[in-house]
Design a protein around this motif. Structure first.
Motif, PDB file in Angstrom:
ATOM      1  N   LYS A  94       0.835  -1.210   0.000  1.00 55.60           N
ATOM      2  CA  LYS A  94       0.000   0.000   0.000  1.00 55.60           C
ATOM      3  C   LYS A  94       0.868   1.257   0.000  1.00 55.60           C
ATOM      4  O   LYS A  94       0.563   2.244  -0.669  1.00 55.60           O
ATOM      5  N   GLU A  97       2.271   1.651  -3.467  1.00 54.30           N
ATOM      6  CA  GLU A  97       1.213   2.109  -4.376  1.00 54.30           C
ATOM      7  C   GLU A  97       0.922   3.597  -4.167  1.00 54.30           C
ATOM      8  O   GLU A  97       0.715   4.342  -5.138  1.00 54.30           O
ATOM      9  N   SER A 101       1.467   6.392  -6.944  1.00 53.84           N
ATOM     10  CA  SER A 101       0.292   7.195  -7.303  1.00 53.84           C
ATOM     11  C   SER A 101       0.616   8.683  -7.278  1.00 53.84           C
ATOM     12  O   SER A 101       0.163   9.448  -8.126  1.00 53.84           O
ATOM     13  N   LYS A 106       1.115   3.566 -11.789  1.00 55.10           N
ATOM     14  CA  LYS A 106       0.397   2.466 -11.148  1.00 55.10           C
ATOM     15  C   LYS A 106       1.357   1.302 -10.943  1.00 55.10           C
ATOM     16  O   LYS A 106       2.227   1.056 -11.773  1.00 55.10           O
ATOM     17  N   LEU A 107       1.169   0.603  -9.837  1.00 51.09           N
ATOM     18  CA  LEU A 107       2.071  -0.488  -9.465  1.00 51.09           C
ATOM     19  C   LEU A 107       2.156  -1.562 -10.541  1.00 51.09           C
ATOM     20  O   LEU A 107       3.248  -2.006 -10.905  1.00 51.09           O
TER      21      LEU A 107
END
Length: 197
Positions: A94, A97, A101, A106-107
């Motif tokens: 998270k 990400e 972001s 994007k991952l």
């Protein structure tokens, strides 16, 4: 006279089958040559087997070292009864990400560019967390160290960022730097002690 004619028919028929087999084999090689030949240099073919062998020579040692290192980390974690939970891995993903972001990425796209899957990323994070727990438990970055870093790097630090958040980020960076140094020494030490054939 009937027998020779029959025999001749057999010879002609087998000849036709042989020619057909050769034709199919040649057609197959032509069709599949892209799978067998990686490049042509002035008419001289370079096979994919040669490419694979050369790749193994160049990167095989590095790949083996990585696998040995990962095995040693797993063994040391087992001995020390250290584990990483799925929640810890999820939390780290998270964070990644969120950082991506903020950069408009994007991952999954980044992973695709790196030729990596989410499962591979999870395993890397797990190994990193294991090492952090094994080696980084005694690392303590003081407020004085953070302030000294900020003084030395004042020109490169962002001006509009919240000071508390900035100090927190710097503290994490300094901790990571110290951890990296300790990890290198630790890995060298356990490799020397290990029986590796």
């Amino acid at each position: 006279q009937a027998t020779p004619a029959k025999s001749g028919f057999k010879v002609r028929r087998s000849y036709v089958i042989l020619v057909a087999a050769i034709f199919l084999f040649a057609a197959g090689i032509y069709y599949f040559r892209g799978l067998l030949i990686a490049a042509m240099v002035n008419g001289q073919p370079i096979s994919r087997v040669e490419v694979i062998k050369e790749t193994e020579k160049q990167s095989g040692k590095q790949a083996l070292e990585t696998l040995v290192r990962n095995a040693l980390i797993e063994q040391e974690a087992t001995k020390a009864n250290v584990a990483v939970s799925e929640k810890e891995i999820d939390d780290q993903i998270k964070k990644v990400e969120k950082q991506l972001s903020g950069q408009g990425q994007k991952l999954d796209q980044v992973l695709s560019m790196q030729g990596m899957t989410r499962a591979e990323l999870r395993n890397l994070i797990r190994l990193d967390q294991l090492v952090g727990k094994l080696v980084g438990k005694d690392i303590n970055i003081t407020d004085k160290q953070v302030e000294e870093y900020m003084e030395k790097n004042s020109e490169t630090l962002p001006e509009n960022e919240n000071q508390d958040e900035l100090k927190k980020t710097i503290k994490e960076q300094l901790k990571q730097q110290e951890l990296n140094e300790k990890v290198q020494t630790w890995l060298q030490d356990i490799q020397k002690k290990a029986k590796i054939n």
